[in-house]
Design a protein around this motif. Structure first.
Motif, PDB file in Angstrom:
ATOM      1  N   SER A  24       0.789  -1.332   0.178  1.00 10.93           N
ATOM      2  CA  SER A  24       0.008  -0.004  -0.235  1.00 10.93           C
ATOM      3  C   SER A  24       0.850   1.321   0.007  1.00 10.93           C
ATOM      4  N   GLY A  25       2.169   1.242   0.326  1.00 13.95           N
ATOM      5  CA  GLY A  25       2.873   2.307   0.373  1.00 13.95           C
ATOM      6  C   GLY A  25       3.071   2.819   1.868  1.00 13.95           C
ATOM      7  N   ALA A  26       2.504   2.446   2.647  1.00 10.17           N
ATOM      8  CA  ALA A  26       2.380   2.600   4.073  1.00 10.17           C
ATOM      9  C   ALA A  26       3.849   2.775   4.888  1.00 10.17           C
ATOM     10  N   ASN A  27       4.137   3.433   5.538  1.00 12.63           N
ATOM     11  CA  ASN A  27       5.383   3.423   6.186  1.00 12.63           C
ATOM     12  C   ASN A  27       5.210   2.852   7.599  1.00 12.63           C
ATOM     13  N   VAL A  28       4.063   2.619   8.182  1.00  4.67           N
ATOM     14  CA  VAL A  28       3.909   1.766   9.355  1.00  4.67           C
ATOM     15  C   VAL A  28       2.794   0.956   9.490  1.00  4.67           C
ATOM     16  N   LEU A  29       2.983  -0.375  10.018  1.00  5.72           N
ATOM     17  CA  LEU A  29       1.782  -1.252   9.911  1.00  5.72           C
ATOM     18  C   LEU A  29       1.688  -1.447  11.227  1.00  5.72           C
ATOM     19  N   ILE A  30       0.619  -1.605  11.615  1.00  2.00           N
ATOM     20  CA  ILE A  30       0.138  -1.835  13.144  1.00  2.00           C
ATOM     21  C   ILE A  30      -0.612  -3.285  13.028  1.00  2.00           C
ATOM     22  N   LEU A  31      -0.410  -4.405  13.699  1.00  7.44           N
ATOM     23  CA  LEU A  31      -0.657  -5.468  13.582  1.00  7.44           C
ATOM     24  C   LEU A  31      -0.988  -6.367  14.976  1.00  7.44           C
ATOM     25  N   ASP A  32      -2.210  -7.085  14.815  1.00  8.82           N
ATOM     26  CA  ASP A  32      -2.338  -7.832  16.157  1.00  8.82           C
ATOM     27  C   ASP A  32      -2.187  -9.042  15.939  1.00  8.82           C
ATOM     28  N   GLU A  33      -1.099  -9.847  16.567  1.00 11.86           N
ATOM     29  CA  GLU A  33      -0.981 -11.281  16.342  1.00 11.86           C
ATOM     30  C   GLU A  33      -0.776 -11.512  14.620  1.00 11.86           C
ATOM     31  N   PRO A  34       0.052 -11.121  14.171  1.00 14.39           N
ATOM     32  CA  PRO A  34       0.234 -10.979  12.678  1.00 14.39           C
ATOM     33  C   PRO A  34       0.581 -12.561  12.084  1.00 14.39           C
ATOM     34  N   THR A  35       0.931 -13.558  12.887  1.00 15.51           N
ATOM     35  CA  THR A  35       1.323 -14.683  12.403  1.00 15.51           C
ATOM     36  C   THR A  35      -0.052 -15.714  12.885  1.00 15.51           C
ATOM     37  N   ARG A  36      -0.976 -15.455  13.560  1.00 12.29           N
ATOM     38  CA  ARG A  36      -1.962 -16.082  13.925  1.00 12.29           C
ATOM     39  C   ARG A  36      -2.867 -16.932  13.089  1.00 12.29           C
ATOM     40  N   ASN A  37      -3.002 -16.549  12.087  1.00 13.42           N
ATOM     41  CA  ASN A  37      -4.202 -17.360  10.990  1.00 13.42           C
ATOM     42  C   ASN A  37      -3.187 -18.234   9.997  1.00 13.42           C
ATOM     43  N   GLY A  55       9.245  -0.035   6.408  1.00  9.53           N
ATOM     44  CA  GLY A  55       8.854   1.017   7.379  1.00  9.53           C
ATOM     45  C   GLY A  55       8.877   0.480   8.845  1.00  9.53           C
ATOM     46  N   ALA A  56       8.062   0.773   9.642  1.00 12.64           N
ATOM     47  CA  ALA A  56       8.116   0.419  10.924  1.00 12.64           C
ATOM     48  C   ALA A  56       6.699  -0.593  11.131  1.00 12.64           C
ATOM     49  N   VAL A  57       7.062  -1.783  11.877  1.00 10.63           N
ATOM     50  CA  VAL A  57       5.941  -2.521  12.193  1.00 10.63           C
ATOM     51  C   VAL A  57       5.808  -2.635  13.814  1.00 10.63           C
ATOM     52  N   ILE A  58       4.686  -2.348  14.123  1.00 15.58           N
ATOM     53  CA  ILE A  58       4.312  -2.110  15.468  1.00 15.58           C
ATOM     54  C   ILE A  58       3.115  -3.271  15.702  1.00 15.58           C
ATOM     55  N   SER A  59       3.356  -4.374  16.573  1.00 20.78           N
ATOM     56  CA  SER A  59       2.630  -5.514  16.824  1.00 20.78           C
ATOM     57  C   SER A  59       2.670  -5.936  18.172  1.00 20.78           C
ATOM     58  N   ILE A  60       1.794  -6.914  18.296  1.00 23.46           N
ATOM     59  CA  ILE A  60       1.309  -7.594  19.555  1.00 23.46           C
ATOM     60  C   ILE A  60       1.265  -8.898  19.080  1.00 23.46           C
ATOM     61  N   SER A  61       2.283  -9.871  19.871  1.00 22.67           N
ATOM     62  CA  SER A  61       2.369 -11.284  19.327  1.00 22.67           C
ATOM     63  C   SER A  61       2.642 -12.256  20.807  1.00 22.67           C
ATOM     64  N   HIS A  62       2.401 -13.326  20.665  1.00 21.37           N
ATOM     65  CA  HIS A  62       2.867 -14.212  21.594  1.00 21.37           C
ATOM     66  C   HIS A  62       3.907 -15.268  20.923  1.00 21.37           C
ATOM     67  N   ASP A  63       3.930 -15.263  19.424  1.00 22.97           N
ATOM     68  CA  ASP A  63       4.668 -16.327  18.707  1.00 22.97           C
ATOM     69  C   ASP A  63       6.166 -15.723  18.881  1.00 22.97           C
ATOM     70  N   ARG A  64       6.922 -16.624  19.713  1.00 21.51           N
ATOM     71  CA  ARG A  64       8.338 -16.388  20.121  1.00 21.51           C
ATOM     72  C   ARG A  64       9.287 -16.165  18.758  1.00 21.51           C
TER      73      ARG A  64
END
Length: 84
Positions: A24-37, A55-64
Motif C-alpha cells: 500500500s505504500g504505508a510506512n507503518v503497519l500496526i498488527l495484532d498477532e500477525p502470524t496467528r492465522n 517501514g515500522a511494524v508495531i505489533s502484539i504477538s505471543h509467537d516467540r
C-alpha cells in the motif's frame, strides 16, 4: 487466484490483506498477532516479509519465533508494568 475473496479461508484472507497492506505504500503497519492465522509452512515467508518491510511494524504477538526473527525492540507487559 480465481476464487472470490468471500470464498477463501481465514488464513487465505489474512494473506491477501497482509499483502495488500505491505504493497500500500504505508510506512507503518500496526498488527495484532500477525502470524496467528497462517499455517506453519507460511510462517517463514510471512516473517521474512515483515522483517524486510521498509517501514515500522508495531505489533502484539505471543509467537516467540516471530518476535525473535522480526522484532528489534520488544516491550513486555507484566504485572509490574511495561519493560523494554
Amino acid at each position: 487466484m480465481e476464487h472470490p475473496i468471500k470464498e477463501l479461508s481465514g488464513g487465505q484472507k489474512a494473506k491477501v490483506l497482509l499483502l495488500k497492506m505491505s504493497l500500500s505504500g504505508a510506512n507503518v503497519l500496526i498488527l495484532d498477532e500477525p502470524t496467528r492465522n497462517f499455517s506453519p509452512l507460511s510462517g517463514p515467508v510471512i516473517r521474512k516479509m515483515l522483517y524486510e518491510f521498509p517501514g515500522a511494524v508495531i505489533s502484539i504477538s505471543h509467537d516467540r519465533k516471530y518476535i525473535e526473527e522480526v522484532c528489534d525492540k520488544v516491550y513486555e507487559l507484566s504485572d509490574s508494568g511495561l519493560h523494554l
